[in-house]
Design a protein around this motif. Structure first.
Motif: not given
Length: 430
Positions: A129-130, A158-169
């Motif tokens: 999901x993310x 661009x390829x997966x615009x419907x996913x959520x993004x998180x930060x590893x840092x």
């Protein structure tokens, strides 16, 4: 690689700790560094991106790590993608990671050739999901070059615009700032190599020597002890050059009566050391030079005692500023009026000591660490106060690397590197 292979249990532990912080149904991806071109067919020597090294030990270009703890296919929980090797590559470029060797180095059982990445990653993304992206959020970063990681983030969005993004840092900042015993041992090895380099140049320095010759002596000793070389661009600043904080040209002749500021550290297995010593070209400190040297040494010793669990970086530096103010008053570089009328945002002592005293150290010389959180056991810090006096033609900085302990004073990884003025004079005059 020149260094001995690091036990894979370190990287297995690091991945386990990282995945424990991930949200459910998430995938995290880490890319190796590019090999950067110079011109024609020339390239800069490859250095691995520290985050993927921290999680895998894979010290090779064109490498990708994928972590998916909740993967339906358990083979996809930890995956390492490496460049496919063959006999032609072996002849022209030397040994590359085989699947078997990649498993041995990293502890990851699921190793694939890089050409399989797109197909497997698409399957993984239909189940996740993310995505955790690995961005550079270090407080000193000022990188303008687009990295392999940057290109991957753009392509994936661009390829997966419907996913959520998180930060590893944020996860890595906390994990990497606290060192495993294996890591501390590797940093100790880097410090031991630096020690050998410093003792070598104490017998080498004399009036008339050039700064770059001193740099070469360090490099000789580093290479012969299985280091790749300097952990950062070395500073060999004689005379007034010591008052240029990032003096790196190292192209002047050293004169009798001058001091030389040496900010030099070896790396080992991608781990850094960071040492500064200040020595007299002629083997003897003048009375004034010795007064300033001793003042810096007292600040360093007292500052070191404050690196204990529970303290904060900001408050620590404020206390060090008070120590330095006292010493500058004693040296008559400041008077009481200077202190009374100082700007709180730029205290009077900053005229002669304008940089910070300590930073995290490890895989990066300025390593990860969240500065507004408490210091904890097994963090590694530098301690590096200095006094710079252009009007008198010299500057003094002293620096050691220390490990915060559960109780008591930090453990000095550079305890065997000469720092007492008398010892330096004695060794230089043997």
């Amino acid at each position: 690689m020149k260094y001995d292979q690091i036990p894979s249990k370190l990287f297995t532990k690091n991945r386990k700790n990282f995945m424990a912080k991930m949200k459910p149904k998430s995938v995290a991806v880490f890319n190796s560094n590019d090999i950067y071109p110079i011109s024609a067919d020339s390239t800069m020597p490859f250095q691995q991106a520290r985050d993927i090294f921290y999680l895998t030990g894979a010290d090779q270009e064109e490498t990708i790590l994928v972590l998916f703890p909740d993967a339906p296919n358990k083979e996809h929980c930890e995956m390492l993608f490496v460049r496919e090797t063959n006999d032609h590559i072996a002849v022209w470029e030397g040994e590359k990671l085989t699947k078997e060797k990649a498993t041995e180095v990293s502890g990851i059982k699921s190793v694939f050739w890089l050409k399989e990445f797109d197909k497997i990653f698409f399957e993984v993304m239909t189940q996740a999901e993310r995505v955790y992206f690995n961005t550079n959020e270090h407080y000193r970063q000022s990188v303008e070059t687009e990295t392999r990681e940057d290109r991957f983030i753009k392509t994936t969005k661009d390829k997966f615009p419907a996913h959520s993004w998180e930060r590893s840092n944020p996860i890595l900042q906390r994990l990497r700032s606290v060192k495993d015993k294996i890591e501390i041992d590797l940093i100790q090895t880097a410090c031991n190599i630096t020690e050998k380099g410093f003792k070598r140049i104490l017998n080498f320095v004399k009036p008339g020597v050039w700064e770059y010759e001193i740099e070469a002596e360090f490099m000789h000793e580093f290479l012969r002890n299985r280091s790749r070389g300097f952990a950062y661009t070395p500073i060999v600043g004689s005379g007034n050059n010591a008052n240029v904080l990032h003096y790196v040209v190292n192209n002047q002749q050293c004169k009798k009566g001058d001091l030389i500021l040496l900010d030099v550290g070896a790396e080992y297995a991608n781990y850094s050391s960071d040492m500064t010593r200040t020595i007299p070209v002629g083997g003897k400190f003048s009375k004034r030079q010795r007064e300033v040297y001793d003042a810096v040494k007292r600040v360093k010793d007292d500052a070191t005692k404050m690196l204990v669990p529970g303290n904060y970086w900001k408050e620590y530096h404020e206390e060090v500023g008070k120590l330095m103010t006292k010493e500058l008053l004693g040296l008559k570089l400041l008077d009481k009026a200077d202190v009374k009328n100082e700007d709180p945002n730029w205290p009077a002592y900053k005229k002669y000591f304008m940089h910070g005293t300590s930073h995290h150290m490890g895989l990066d010389t300025h390593d990860y660490g969240i500065l507004w959180e408490k210091m904890t056991e097994d963090m590694v810090f530098t301690v590096e106060p200095g006094i710079y006096i252009p009007a008198e033609g010299f500057g003094v900085r002293l620096e050691d690397d220390v490990v915060i302990q559960k109780k008591g004073e930090p453990f000095n990884l550079m305890r065997n590197i000469p720092i007492e003025a008398e010892e330096i004079e004695e060794l230089m005059n043997k």
